[in-house]
Enzyme design. Structure first.
Site, PDB file in Angstrom:
ATOM      1  N   GLY A 117       0.741  -1.439   0.345  1.00  0.00           N
ATOM      2  CA  GLY A 117       0.017  -0.074   0.135  1.00  0.00           C
ATOM      3  C   GLY A 117       1.074   0.926   0.246  1.00  0.00           C
ATOM      4  O   GLY A 117       1.737   1.392  -0.378  1.00  0.00           O
ATOM      5  N   ASP A 142      -8.135  -0.598   1.514  1.00  0.00           N
ATOM      6  CA  ASP A 142      -9.160   0.605   1.245  1.00  0.00           C
ATOM      7  C   ASP A 142      -8.969   1.201   0.209  1.00  0.00           C
ATOM      8  O   ASP A 142      -9.741   1.988   0.747  1.00  0.00           O
ATOM      9  CB  ASP A 142      -7.770   1.516   2.256  1.00  0.00           C
ATOM     10  CG  ASP A 142      -7.661   1.003   4.007  1.00  0.00           C
ATOM     11  OD1 ASP A 142      -8.407   0.082   3.954  1.00  0.00           O
ATOM     12  OD2 ASP A 142      -6.017   1.001   4.251  1.00  0.00           O
TER      13      ASP A 142
HETATM   14  O1  F6P Z   1      -4.623   0.443   5.552  1.00  0.00           O
HETATM   15  C1  F6P Z   1      -5.164  -1.318   5.749  1.00  0.00           C
HETATM   16  C2  F6P Z   1      -6.061  -1.655   7.053  1.00  0.00           C
HETATM   17  O2  F6P Z   1      -6.671  -2.266   7.262  1.00  0.00           O
HETATM   18  C3  F6P Z   1      -6.989   0.026   7.473  1.00  0.00           C
HETATM   19  O3  F6P Z   1      -7.710  -0.307   6.984  1.00  0.00           O
HETATM   20  C4  F6P Z   1      -6.525   0.450   8.813  1.00  0.00           C
HETATM   21  O4  F6P Z   1      -7.220   1.436   9.151  1.00  0.00           O
HETATM   22  C5  F6P Z   1      -5.048  -0.343   8.667  1.00  0.00           C
HETATM   23  O5  F6P Z   1      -4.517  -0.939   8.174  1.00  0.00           O
HETATM   24  C6  F6P Z   1      -5.090  -0.978  10.108  1.00  0.00           C
HETATM   25  O6  F6P Z   1      -3.954  -1.697  10.756  1.00  0.00           O
HETATM   26  P1  F6P Z   1      -3.684  -3.481  11.773  1.00  0.00           P
HETATM   27  O7  F6P Z   1      -3.494  -4.195  10.953  1.00  0.00           O
HETATM   28  O8  F6P Z   1      -2.161  -2.191  11.834  1.00  0.00           O
HETATM   29  O9  F6P Z   1      -4.003  -2.136  12.931  1.00  0.00           O
END
Ligand code: F6P
Length: 363
Positions: A117, A142
């Site tokens: 990403g 996202d």
């Molecule tokens: O970017 C993908 C995502 O799932 C977002 O939608 C979310 O805010 C974030 O990653 C959560 O990340 P982590 O896995 O660090 O909780």
């Protein structure tokens, strides 16, 4: 630029996402078909710095097309240009990018396919500035990467969230409650908008349109006056009230993100219950949106991206990202994409469709 590579590397960076394995599989198969060896790099950029890699064979990618997660592992923490190490018991940040390049040179890896990403793509762009050839593949549930109509993983997340809404509807209706579904998406409302429309939500709150609670309460009350004693709302984790800020679940250190979003759905549920007297509950879908098997759409898109990324490298692209535009896979300069957001514009047709079909957007 060189294009007759003997050996290329592949890594997955950032949060995991349905379809990562389908990309890895396509990369390995396409490279092998062109007599190019593929080295898999473990745990994103961490494996590049710490020299944890493996030569990919046919059997590594057998049976992984429909498997969630990533067989290479991932992390959304390690940036080689700002790498956290412990020195004399203290955490310090150092530049390990040259170490990473030396590791690649020692293994005669001449170019990289980087699947990730925005954080991962930004770092890939920094490596391009040091002369490394990279083609990136846009990954994220996202859908917030610019210049591509779709990132792989998004369709699966929308599918999971829509199913959750379908299930919340029947319990909301039975109990005459307001049910709120908080979905992921960071600072973009794509997941919320798509699943909200697909799941027939009465309200969709997205980061791009700061919400007025009164508008949401009004929608709920109007439904009640028409004999509809329940309501279904989708709230993006990055939604914020007019004049207010996002809800922070936690401040995090040494991550691509400085804050962990979360909690806005619960906050709104309490406020709605206080203002309307109707029992209001929040379900946070969280990582369920990211785990498990990809939809057929994501498997196909991921495969197309993987094939295109290797073909791009072999045809001399060296600082690019593959992207979907008008249903064709194209290549775009990585420098144009790196560090830029992709938010829903206020004239987005789907946003208009939501509004015209009576969905409250918090305005
Ligand atoms: O970017 C993908 C995502 O799932 C977002 O939608 C979310 O805010 C974030 O990653 C959560 O990340 P982590 O896995 O660090 O909780």
């Amino acid at each position: 630029m060189k294009s007759n590579y003997k050996r290329i590397g592949v890594l997955t960076g950032g949060g995991d996402c349905p379809g990562l394995n389908a990309v890895i599989r396509a990369v390995v198969k396409t490279a092998m078909a062109n007599n190019v060896e593929v080295i898999g790099i473990y745990n994103g950029y961490n494996g590049l710095v710490n020299n944890q890699m493996i030569k990919m064979e046919d059997y590594h990618v057998a049976g992984i097309l429909d498997k969630g997660g990533t067989i290479l592992g991932t992390t959304n923490r390690d940036n080689p240009f700002h790498f956290c190490i412990t020195e004399k018991g203290e955490k310090v940040f150092v530049d390990k990018s040259h170490q990473a390049l030396e590791n690649l040179k020692a293994r005669e890896i001449e170019a990289l396919v980087v699947i990730g990403g925005d954080g991962t793509i930004k770092i890939a762009n920094d490596f391009c500035s040091l002369g490394l050839s990279v083609v990136a593949v846009p990954k994220t549930i996202d859908n917030d990467i610019p210049l591509t109509e779709r990132t792989f993983g998004f369709d699966t997340a929308v599918h999971v969230a829509t199913e959750a809404l379908d299930r919340l509807r029947t319990t909301a209706e039975s109990h005459h409650r307001v049910m709120i579904l908080e979905v992921m998406g960071r600072y973009a409302g794509w997941i919320a908008l798509h699943c909200g429309i697909a799941g027939g939500a009465d309200g969709i709150l997205i980061p791009e349109i700061p919400y007025q609670l009164d508008a949401v309460v009004d929608t709920i009350n109007k439904r009640i006056s028409r004999g509809k004693l329940f309501s279904l709302l989708v709230v993006a984790e990055g939604a914020k009230p007019v004049g207010g800020d996002v809800t922070v679940a936690r401040i995090v250190e040494n991550s691509f993100e400085k804050i962990r979003l979360g909690g806005v759905g619960q906050k709104i549920a309490h406020q709605i219950e206080d203002l309307t007297g109707i029992e209001s509950r929040c379900t946070v879908l969280g990582h369920v949106q990211r785990g498990g098997t990809p939809t057929s759409y994501d498997r196909v898109l991921a495969t197309r991206y993987g094939v295109a990324a290797v073909n791009a490298l072999l045809s001399g692209h060296h600082a690019h990202m593959v992207a979907l535009q008008r249903n064709e896979i194209i290549t775009t300069s990585i420098g144009v994409v790196a560090g830029k957001p992709n938010n829903i514009s206020l004239d987005n047709k789907l946003l208009q469709a939501a509004s015209l079909t009576g969905v409250c957007l918090g305005q």
